[in-house]
Enzyme design. Structure first.
Site, PDB file in Angstrom:
ATOM      1  CB  THR A  12      -8.044  -4.681   3.962  1.00 31.93           C
ATOM      2  OG1 THR A  12      -7.409  -5.319   2.636  1.00 31.93           O
ATOM      3  CG2 THR A  12      -8.181  -5.850   4.793  1.00 31.93           C
ATOM      4  CB  CYS A 150     -14.806   5.786 -10.289  1.00 32.58           C
ATOM      5  SG  CYS A 150     -13.047   6.038 -10.461  1.00 32.58           S
ATOM      6  CG  HIS A 244     -13.914  10.712  -9.769  1.00 32.73           C
ATOM      7  ND1 HIS A 244     -13.196  10.868  -8.724  1.00 32.73           N
ATOM      8  CD2 HIS A 244     -13.540   9.550 -10.057  1.00 32.73           C
ATOM      9  CE1 HIS A 244     -12.549   9.986  -8.301  1.00 32.73           C
ATOM     10  NE2 HIS A 244     -12.613   9.003  -9.334  1.00 32.73           N
TER      11      HIS A 244
HETATM   12  P1  NAP Z   1      -6.871  -0.457  -2.566  1.00 36.84           P
HETATM   13  O1  NAP Z   1      -7.622   0.284  -1.396  1.00 36.84           O
HETATM   14  O2  NAP Z   1      -5.517  -0.598  -2.958  1.00 36.84           O
HETATM   15  O3  NAP Z   1      -7.417  -1.910  -2.208  1.00 36.84           O
HETATM   16  C1  NAP Z   1      -6.563  -3.062  -2.688  1.00 36.84           C
HETATM   17  C2  NAP Z   1      -7.260  -4.375  -2.171  1.00 36.84           C
HETATM   18  O4  NAP Z   1      -6.789  -5.467  -2.711  1.00 36.84           O
HETATM   19  C3  NAP Z   1      -6.914  -4.586  -0.593  1.00 36.84           C
HETATM   20  O5  NAP Z   1      -8.086  -5.227   0.067  1.00 36.84           O
HETATM   21  C4  NAP Z   1      -5.717  -5.501  -0.943  1.00 36.84           C
HETATM   22  O6  NAP Z   1      -5.645  -6.217   0.391  1.00 36.84           O
HETATM   23  C5  NAP Z   1      -6.105  -6.486  -1.942  1.00 36.84           C
HETATM   24  N1  NAP Z   1      -5.107  -7.108  -2.487  1.00 36.84           N
HETATM   25  C6  NAP Z   1      -3.813  -6.435  -2.952  1.00 36.84           C
HETATM   26  N2  NAP Z   1      -3.018  -7.440  -3.299  1.00 36.84           N
HETATM   27  C7  NAP Z   1      -3.671  -8.768  -3.206  1.00 36.84           C
HETATM   28  C8  NAP Z   1      -3.324  -9.929  -3.399  1.00 36.84           C
HETATM   29  N3  NAP Z   1      -2.123 -10.624  -3.879  1.00 36.84           N
HETATM   30  N4  NAP Z   1      -4.149 -11.162  -2.987  1.00 36.84           N
HETATM   31  C9  NAP Z   1      -5.544 -10.592  -2.424  1.00 36.84           C
HETATM   32  N5  NAP Z   1      -5.961  -9.430  -2.060  1.00 36.84           N
HETATM   33  C10 NAP Z   1      -4.859  -8.566  -2.651  1.00 36.84           C
HETATM   34  O7  NAP Z   1      -7.632  -0.187  -4.030  1.00 36.84           O
HETATM   35  P2  NAP Z   1      -9.391   0.197  -4.069  1.00 36.84           P
HETATM   36  O8  NAP Z   1      -9.103   1.871  -4.454  1.00 36.84           O
HETATM   37  O9  NAP Z   1      -9.951  -0.170  -2.962  1.00 36.84           O
HETATM   38  O10 NAP Z   1      -9.594  -0.151  -5.267  1.00 36.84           O
HETATM   39  C11 NAP Z   1      -9.942  -1.565  -5.615  1.00 36.84           C
HETATM   40  C12 NAP Z   1     -10.248  -1.935  -6.919  1.00 36.84           C
HETATM   41  O11 NAP Z   1     -11.444  -1.454  -7.486  1.00 36.84           O
HETATM   42  C13 NAP Z   1      -9.265  -1.883  -8.074  1.00 36.84           C
HETATM   43  O12 NAP Z   1      -9.166  -2.574  -8.949  1.00 36.84           O
HETATM   44  C14 NAP Z   1      -9.598  -0.355  -8.516  1.00 36.84           C
HETATM   45  O13 NAP Z   1      -9.266   0.104  -9.656  1.00 36.84           O
HETATM   46  C15 NAP Z   1     -11.165  -0.428  -8.459  1.00 36.84           C
HETATM   47  N6  NAP Z   1     -11.906   0.966  -8.331  1.00 36.84           N
HETATM   48  C16 NAP Z   1     -11.653   1.744  -7.278  1.00 36.84           C
HETATM   49  C17 NAP Z   1     -12.318   2.751  -7.325  1.00 36.84           C
HETATM   50  C18 NAP Z   1     -12.288   3.854  -6.394  1.00 36.84           C
HETATM   51  O14 NAP Z   1     -12.655   5.114  -6.442  1.00 36.84           O
HETATM   52  N7  NAP Z   1     -11.248   3.659  -5.511  1.00 36.84           N
HETATM   53  C19 NAP Z   1     -13.387   3.031  -8.346  1.00 36.84           C
HETATM   54  C20 NAP Z   1     -13.805   1.990  -9.275  1.00 36.84           C
HETATM   55  C21 NAP Z   1     -13.057   0.958  -9.195  1.00 36.84           C
HETATM   56  P3  NAP Z   1      -4.311  -5.873   1.516  1.00 36.84           P
HETATM   57  O15 NAP Z   1      -4.974  -4.672   2.180  1.00 36.84           O
HETATM   58  O16 NAP Z   1      -4.235  -7.234   2.140  1.00 36.84           O
HETATM   59  O17 NAP Z   1      -3.065  -5.535   0.919  1.00 36.84           O
END
Ligand code: NAP
Length: 355
Positions: A12, A150, A244
């Site tokens: 999500t 990233c 970025h």
């Molecule tokens: P995000 O939008 O905050 O999404 C986080 C996800 O984790 C959501 O699906 C959330 O589900 C789930 N989650 C949170 N708590 C949970 C739990 N207790 N059990 C199971 N699922 C849980 O974050 P994002 O930007 O997509 O980033 C995701 C990961 O990729 C992070 O570790 C981040 O550091 C890494 N990352 C992000 C980027 C970027 O550009 N955004 C780039 C590289 C790496 P719910 O919706 O149900 O809360």
């Protein structure tokens, strides 16, 4: 090739949604299971997700039930992609690996583990051999592979041709990071509109270390001898949506005769995976612009389906030796797209099998 059944953990989130979008059209991988937190579980995906991609949510995916991120609920998948929040990724990813389900992760939690590959297929494909040292399961069926932060992906891709030909003594950079890098809902609009935030909590430490593992060499003991040069980063958040942009200055070990020689090194660099036919691999992994106004996030972040690293403004530096900018799409090349490419390499190298 037979299809692989895949699951997405953190489906999500911002990265999870990018996985859904990229995998929907993928020729080898079919989405079978979606997982997220307690908040989203037991709902249809369309009910749980706040869809932020600029294409319609595919109907067949919209109707999938969201599960808790527990291995028992993912038994029929061949492996999972993880876009989990780092606060929960350690335990959940370990549970999956211990249950014999390979995890291809975006989270930071296992990136610096000695036995876990931190992988960019064009940069260090041989690091996948580290998987053999993992002990999540006795039969080695469960393991974890990570992709880098990233910023570290464009930084390391840009440095690689320079490092190979001239060596590096020191690197200094400032990142201008898009808001999608903070996930959803991310940074408050009151904080970021018309503004720049000169600090991103936890980011600079990753930028100082991850490129040294990525540029490291795998040794006879099947561990990594890290590259050895200092990196100094200032990570900032800017009001762009995707992409970025990094401003980088580097001190080289061996001096090129002139800046043209550095340009030639970048243009002549060959991707080691070019011949593998991986569906997500960009046709031109590194593009060096001569136009001083390029690259720009809005114009170039999505080139080559968001998988290209763009460089520009390559010039002599008055402080170190060379200065340049680099740009990559943070949720595609820097996250979901990079992870999908990792999975493709792992299929090609025989680490992933379908049932
Ligand atoms: P995000 O939008 O905050 O999404 C986080 C996800 O984790 C959501 O699906 C959330 O589900 C789930 N989650 C949170 N708590 C949970 C739990 N207790 N059990 C199971 N699922 C849980 O974050 P994002 O930007 O997509 O980033 C995701 C990961 O990729 C992070 O570790 C981040 O550091 C890494 N990352 C992000 C980027 C970027 O550009 N955004 C780039 C590289 C790496 P719910 O919706 O149900 O809360």
């Amino acid at each position: 090739m037979n299809q692989f059944n895949v699951g997405i953990l953190g489906a999500t989130g911002a990265v999870g949604q990018k996985f859904v979008r990229l995998l929907k059209e993928h020729p080898w991988f079919t989405i079978r299971k979606l997982g997220a937190s307690e908040r989203s579980a037991d709902q249809k995906y369309w009910e749980a997700v706040n869809w932020i991609e600029d294409v319609p949510l595919p109907q067949d995916i919209a109707d999938i039930d969201v599960n808790r991120c527990e291995p028992d609920a993912f038994e029929e998948v061949d492996f999972v992609f993880s876009g989990l929040d780092s606060s929960v990724a350690s335990e959940i990813e370990q549970n999956f690996a211990q249950s014999g389900i390979p995890v291809i992760s975006n989270a930071k939690n296992y990136r610096m583990d000695d036995t876990v590959p931190l992988l960019i297929p064009e940069i260090n494909p041989d690091h996948i051999n580290l998987i053999r040292s993992q002990t999540f399961t006795e039969d080695h069926s469960g393991w974890i592979v990570t992709n880098p932060n990233c910023v570290c992906i464009p930084l390391t891709m840009a440095l690689k041709p320079v490092y190979d030909q001239f060596g590096l003594e020191a690197v200094n950079l400032t990142s201008l990071q898009a808001v999608s890098g903070a996930g959803y809902p991310g940074v408050s609009s009151m904080d970021i509109l018309g503004n720049v935030i000169p600090f991103i909590n936890g980011e600079e430490g990753k930028i100082h270390l991850e490129p040294l593992k990525l540029l490291g060499k795998i040794n006879e003991a099947n561990s990594i001898d890290y590259a050895k040069f200092p990196i100094q980063a200032t990570a900032t958040r800017v009001p762009t949506i995707n992409g970025h942009l990094l401003s980088i200055t580097a001190k080289l070990s061996d001096m090129p005769s002139d800046i043209q020689e550095v340009k030639q090194a970048i243009r002549n660099w060959q991707s080691p995976i070019a011949e593998l036919g991986l569906p997500t691999a960009p046709a031109n992994p590194i593009k060096l612009f001569e136009n001083d106004y390029y690259p720009q996030p809005r114009l170039h972040a999505t080139t080559d389906n968001g998988m290209q690293l763009s460089m520009g403004r390559l010039r002599n530096s008055r402080v170190f030796d060379i200065s340049f900018v680099a740009l990559a799409h943070n949720t595609i090349r820097g996250a979901a797209g990079g992870a999908v490419l990792n999975a493709e390499l792992l299929v090609k190298k025989g680490y992933l099998n379908n049932t």
